[in-house]
Design a protein around this motif. Structure first.
Motif, mmCIF file in Angstrom:
data_model
loop_
_atom_site.group_PDB
_atom_site.id
_atom_site.type_symbol
_atom_site.label_atom_id
_atom_site.label_comp_id
_atom_site.label_asym_id
_atom_site.label_seq_id
_atom_site.Cartn_x
_atom_site.Cartn_y
_atom_site.Cartn_z
ATOM 1 N N GLU A 191 0.759 -1.274 0.010
ATOM 2 C CA GLU A 191 -0.132 0.009 0.233
ATOM 3 C C GLU A 191 0.996 1.197 0.084
ATOM 4 N N ARG A 192 2.149 1.084 0.194
ATOM 5 C CA ARG A 192 2.956 2.223 0.063
ATOM 6 C C ARG A 192 3.162 2.593 -1.119
ATOM 7 N N ARG A 193 3.087 4.162 -1.256
ATOM 8 C CA ARG A 193 3.125 4.755 -2.768
ATOM 9 C C ARG A 193 4.480 4.341 -3.338
ATOM 10 N N TRP A 194 4.403 4.114 -4.716
ATOM 11 C CA TRP A 194 5.520 3.977 -5.699
ATOM 12 C C TRP A 194 5.838 2.321 -5.557
ATOM 13 N N THR A 195 5.287 1.451 -4.620
ATOM 14 C CA THR A 195 5.671 0.155 -4.556
ATOM 15 C C THR A 195 5.266 -0.875 -5.691
ATOM 16 N N ILE B 183 7.321 -2.337 -8.882
ATOM 17 C CA ILE B 183 7.445 -3.768 -9.394
ATOM 18 C C ILE B 183 7.146 -3.942 -11.019
ATOM 19 N N TYR B 184 6.141 -3.196 -11.165
ATOM 20 C CA TYR B 184 5.608 -3.154 -12.686
ATOM 21 C C TYR B 184 6.707 -2.712 -13.563
ATOM 22 N N ALA B 185 7.596 -1.725 -13.063
ATOM 23 C CA ALA B 185 8.463 -0.892 -13.882
ATOM 24 C C ALA B 185 9.601 -2.115 -14.236
ATOM 25 N N CYS B 186 9.829 -2.908 -13.195
ATOM 26 C CA CYS B 186 10.896 -3.872 -13.110
ATOM 27 C C CYS B 186 10.558 -5.238 -13.815
ATOM 28 N N ALA B 187 9.257 -5.369 -14.025
ATOM 29 C CA ALA B 187 8.616 -6.420 -14.721
ATOM 30 C C ALA B 187 8.631 -5.836 -16.370
ATOM 31 N N GLY B 188 8.800 -4.628 -16.468
ATOM 32 C CA GLY B 188 8.754 -3.985 -17.732
ATOM 33 C C GLY B 188 10.280 -3.924 -18.444
ATOM 34 N N GLY C 230 8.608 11.423 -11.268
ATOM 35 C CA GLY C 230 8.027 11.946 -9.971
ATOM 36 C C GLY C 230 8.434 11.235 -8.771
ATOM 37 N N VAL C 231 9.106 10.165 -9.059
ATOM 38 C CA VAL C 231 9.470 9.512 -7.702
ATOM 39 C C VAL C 231 10.929 10.088 -7.404
ATOM 40 N N SER C 232 10.966 10.502 -6.031
ATOM 41 C CA SER C 232 12.302 11.143 -5.631
ATOM 42 C C SER C 232 13.282 9.984 -5.599
ATOM 43 N N PRO C 233 14.720 10.412 -5.709
ATOM 44 C CA PRO C 233 15.687 9.173 -5.550
ATOM 45 C C PRO C 233 15.637 8.465 -4.235
ATOM 46 N N THR C 234 15.213 9.349 -3.008
ATOM 47 C CA THR C 234 15.049 8.707 -1.761
ATOM 48 C C THR C 234 13.992 7.677 -1.616
ATOM 49 N N THR C 235 12.841 8.035 -1.984
ATOM 50 C CA THR C 235 11.682 7.178 -1.936
ATOM 51 C C THR C 235 12.034 5.881 -2.719
ATOM 52 N N LEU C 236 12.522 6.075 -4.097
ATOM 53 C CA LEU C 236 12.840 4.829 -4.754
ATOM 54 C C LEU C 236 13.795 3.866 -4.172
ATOM 55 N N SER C 237 14.948 4.629 -3.618
ATOM 56 C CA SER C 237 15.907 3.671 -3.003
ATOM 57 C C SER C 237 15.159 2.902 -1.825
ATOM 58 N N ASP C 238 14.560 3.781 -1.011
ATOM 59 C CA ASP C 238 13.705 3.237 -0.107
ATOM 60 C C ASP C 238 12.957 1.905 -0.293
ATOM 61 N N ARG C 239 12.070 2.207 -1.424
ATOM 62 C CA ARG C 239 11.204 0.931 -2.029
ATOM 63 C C ARG C 239 11.877 -0.073 -2.541
ATOM 64 N N LEU C 240 13.072 0.090 -3.329
ATOM 65 C CA LEU C 240 13.829 -1.171 -3.856
ATOM 66 C C LEU C 240 14.262 -1.979 -2.542
ATOM 67 N N ALA C 241 14.960 -1.139 -1.644
ATOM 68 C CA ALA C 241 15.467 -1.884 -0.445
ATOM 69 C C ALA C 241 14.416 -2.678 0.319
ATOM 70 N N GLN C 242 12.990 -1.941 0.428
ATOM 71 C CA GLN C 242 11.982 -2.759 1.136
ATOM 72 C C GLN C 242 11.603 -4.137 0.312
#
Length: 109
Positions: free
Chosen positions: A23-27, A31-36, A50-62
């Motif tokens: 439910e977290r934003r950008w999650t 996943i969809y971008a990775c599949a693409g 629109g995703v910030s580098p910090t948020t993207l880094s956090d989502r990838l780590a999670q």
């Protein structure tokens, strides 16, 4: 106090944790971008405007901690990091794609 649902089973801690991640934003978009085909950090940034580098880094780590993506260090000049969906991640990406297909068919109930 609301009445208790007598026919409802309590949610497992694993399901609550999975729902909390998804439910977290950008999650789901990550996943969809990775599949693409996105595999490097900057490719994710291009796929997810629109995703910030910090948020993207956090989502990838999670997602890595949840074993949805795996992180690989690729040797070379310069060395770089790539991300790929695990078997769990591929199943999840298929489910996300299925939701999009229902929308495209006009069946998005």
């Amino acid at each position: 106090m609301s009445p208790r649902c007598r026919s409802c089973a309590p949610l497992s801690p694993q399901l609550r944790a999975a729902a909390g991640l998804l439910e977290r934003r950008w999650t789901l978009a990550t996943i969809y971008a990775c599949a693409g085909g996105a595999s490097r950090f900057n490719e994710f940034r291009q796929s997810l405007p629109g995703v910030s580098p910090t948020t993207l880094s956090d989502r990838l780590a999670q997602l890595e901690a949840a074993r949805i993506v795996e992180r690989r260090l690729v040797p070379g000049r310069p060395p770089h990091t790539e991300y790929a969906l695990t078997a769990h991640g591929r199943r999840l990406a298929t489910a996300v794609a299925g939701l999009l297909e229902d929308r495209a068919d006009g069946r998005g109930d």
